[in-house]
Design a protein around this motif. Structure first.
Motif, PDB file in Angstrom:
ATOM      1  N   PRO A 148       0.820  -1.215   0.000  1.00  0.00           N
ATOM      2  CA  PRO A 148       0.000   0.000   0.000  1.00  0.00           C
ATOM      3  C   PRO A 148       0.853   1.264   0.000  1.00  0.00           C
ATOM      4  N   LEU A 149       0.356   2.286  -0.697  1.00  0.00           N
ATOM      5  CA  LEU A 149       0.967   3.611  -0.776  1.00  0.00           C
ATOM      6  C   LEU A 149       2.273   3.641  -1.572  1.00  0.00           C
ATOM      7  N   CYS A 150       2.617   2.527  -2.244  1.00  0.00           N
ATOM      8  CA  CYS A 150       3.838   2.533  -3.063  1.00  0.00           C
ATOM      9  C   CYS A 150       3.651   3.360  -4.330  1.00  0.00           C
ATOM     10  N   PHE A 151       2.431   3.419  -4.833  1.00  0.00           N
ATOM     11  CA  PHE A 151       2.140   4.265  -5.991  1.00  0.00           C
ATOM     12  C   PHE A 151       0.658   4.606  -5.950  1.00  0.00           C
ATOM     13  N   LYS A 152       0.309   5.733  -6.575  1.00  0.00           N
ATOM     14  CA  LYS A 152      -1.066   6.197  -6.528  1.00  0.00           C
ATOM     15  C   LYS A 152      -1.939   5.566  -7.604  1.00  0.00           C
ATOM     16  N   ARG A 153      -1.382   5.481  -8.797  1.00  0.00           N
ATOM     17  CA  ARG A 153      -2.214   4.990  -9.898  1.00  0.00           C
ATOM     18  C   ARG A 153      -1.347   4.413 -11.005  1.00  0.00           C
ATOM     19  N   ALA A 154      -1.827   3.354 -11.615  1.00  0.00           N
ATOM     20  CA  ALA A 154      -1.142   2.768 -12.760  1.00  0.00           C
ATOM     21  C   ALA A 154      -1.706   3.360 -14.043  1.00  0.00           C
ATOM     22  N   ASN A 184      -7.827   1.375  -7.281  1.00  0.00           N
ATOM     23  CA  ASN A 184      -7.396   0.920  -5.961  1.00  0.00           C
ATOM     24  C   ASN A 184      -5.886   0.910  -5.790  1.00  0.00           C
ATOM     25  N   GLU A 185      -5.160   1.566  -6.671  1.00  0.00           N
ATOM     26  CA  GLU A 185      -3.716   1.398  -6.686  1.00  0.00           C
ATOM     27  C   GLU A 185      -3.036   1.888  -5.409  1.00  0.00           C
ATOM     28  N   SER A 186      -3.602   2.877  -4.736  1.00  0.00           N
ATOM     29  CA  SER A 186      -3.000   3.341  -3.485  1.00  0.00           C
ATOM     30  C   SER A 186      -3.015   2.253  -2.422  1.00  0.00           C
TER      31      SER A 186
END
Length: 427
Positions: free
Chosen positions: A65-71, A88-90
């Motif tokens: 979690p929190l490694c990236f906001k959006r793909a 749900n990328e966050s």
């Protein structure tokens, strides 16, 4: 005499019901036997074919979690996936839609159909992600690690499809042939399982409707409505099933000259609730029209019947590697749409697990390593009676018959429950 599905289900629970496959019914009809609504309660039907209207909805963790906001871009074994619909990328979770017609950016003959099969086979899938911040990373995922993986049909199980010939004077690249389609009507391809096809056995949709339970690629799922381009005269279905319960042998990718396509299988039980349902069930291949289309212009040029494809023909290919001519270029290996033919220790191998029973190898092999009677189309065009040899089948009648048998056994053993629809598709 009309009967309700509840009446038939009660007979099934008491082990008093007669369950037959559509193939078994057709064999009785061909022998001239009379069948009434008192003789059969449930008929199991099935089809396995190229079904372009397929997509998968996948949701799975890909990072912390929190490694990236959006793909912004995701590839699965090189096959493009559409990110969303819920971002749900966050949370480190990807929600993806993969179209069945998607082609790999890495491998020419690999597509989403291959990806879906490899997922169900339990293989590791490479996930390549590019974030909105233009950061790239890769990971691996297996189906067993995906909490949500469902396959959806947007246009499956046509009542019956068509045969194709190329009337032009030039070869044509098309999804309706594994290789370039030869010109001047030198050969025909076809799709449709005829007398055992699900909707063919209930064309008025009296027992198939929204909420009808079915098998998709061997997994229990449900009909959710009519498909795109569906009509009362030529219906097809939408449906959904969980990929976790699917059988990889019933799905896969199929190479065509226009790129890889997606294979899917359906099986549906038809409760014989009325005489009109039975009348449809009693139709055999010789009673079922098969439209003949010009593949170049996509227009109808004639009509045959499914007897030309499935009566007195070979459902599988005979394989005799001992007579191989050792050609410099082996056309069956080169052209097989399933890549089911290959050399191993200088010996020709036919992988029956992968084989689609399309029969193309028997038409391109200059020797007799692969042999099969695929049938001949008979139809009239421009006041002439034509006979066009079938060179490729894009429906697998053999595995469809086996799937109908499996559904029959499941019903008899109480493992598959017949249910009433929620609502009719065509009131």
């Amino acid at each position: 005499m009309d009967r309700s599905i509840a009446d038939i289900r009660e007979k099934l629970e008491k082990k008093e019901a007669v369950v037959m496959t559509a193939q078994e019914v057709s064999e009785l009809v061909d022998r001239g036997e009379s069948i009434t609504t008192m003789d059969v309660d449930v008929v199991t039907t099935a089809t396995r074919a190229i079904m372009s209207g397929t997509y998968a909805l996948l949701s799975f963790p890909v990072n912390s979690p929190l490694c990236f906001k959006r793909a912004s871009k995701v590839l699965l074994n090189g096959v493009p996936a559409h990110v969303g619909p819920c971002p749900n990328e966050s949370l480190g979770v990807l929600d993806l839609i993969v179209f069945g017609t998607a082609h790999s950016t890495l491998e020419h003959n690999y597509g989403a159909g291959h990806l879906f099969r490899e997922l169900v086979e339990g293989k590791n899938i490479e996930v390549s992600v590019v974030t909105d911040e233009n950061v790239s990373f890769k990971s691996e995922i297996k189906l067993e690690d995906m909490p949500y993986a469902k396959l959806y049909a947007t246009r499956h199980a046509f009542k019956n499809y068509a045969a194709f010939v190329n009337c032009s004077t030039e070869p044509v690249n098309t999804i309706f042939h594994a290789t370039q389609f030869s010109p001047s009507m030198n050969g025909a391809t076809l799709s449709g399982c005829g007398e055992i096809n699900p909707v063919q056995n209930d064309p008025k949709m009296e027992t198939i409707g929204i909420g009808t339970r079915m098998l998709m690629n061997g997994a229990e799922g449900f009909v959710i409505g009519e498909g795109t381009r569906s009509s009362p005269g030529k219906p097809n279905l939408t449906g959904v099933a969980d990929m976790h319960g699917m059988d990889p042998a019933l799905m896969g990718g199929f190479k065509t000259s226009a790129g890889p396509e997606c294979i899917a299988s359906w099986a549906i039980a038809i409760p014989v609730t009325s005489q009109s349902v039975l009348d449809a069930v009693l139709k055999t291949d010789k009673d079922i029209p098969m439209v003949v289309n010009d593949v170049d212009k996509r227009v109808m040029i004639g009509s045959s019947t499914y007897a030309d494809a499935w009566k007195n023909t070979d459902p599988t290919v005979m394989f005799n590697p001992e007579v191989c001519l050792n050609c410099e270029v082996c056309k069956p290996i080169r052209d097989c749409p399933m890549e089911a033919i290959y050399l191993q220790n200088d010996r020709m191998i036919l992988d029956r697990y992968l084989c689609f029973n399309c029969g193309l190898c028997s038409t391109v092999c200059p020797g007799e390593v692969f042999t099969a009677k695929l049938g001949t189309l008979h139809f009239e065009k421009d006041a002439k009676q034509l006979k066009i040899p079938i060179v490729l089948r894009q429906s697998d009648r053999k595995r469809s018959e086996e799937l109908a048998e499996k559904l029959k056994k499941k019903i008899i053993d109480g493992e598959f429950k017949i249910n009433e629809m929620v609502e009719k598709i065509y009131p």
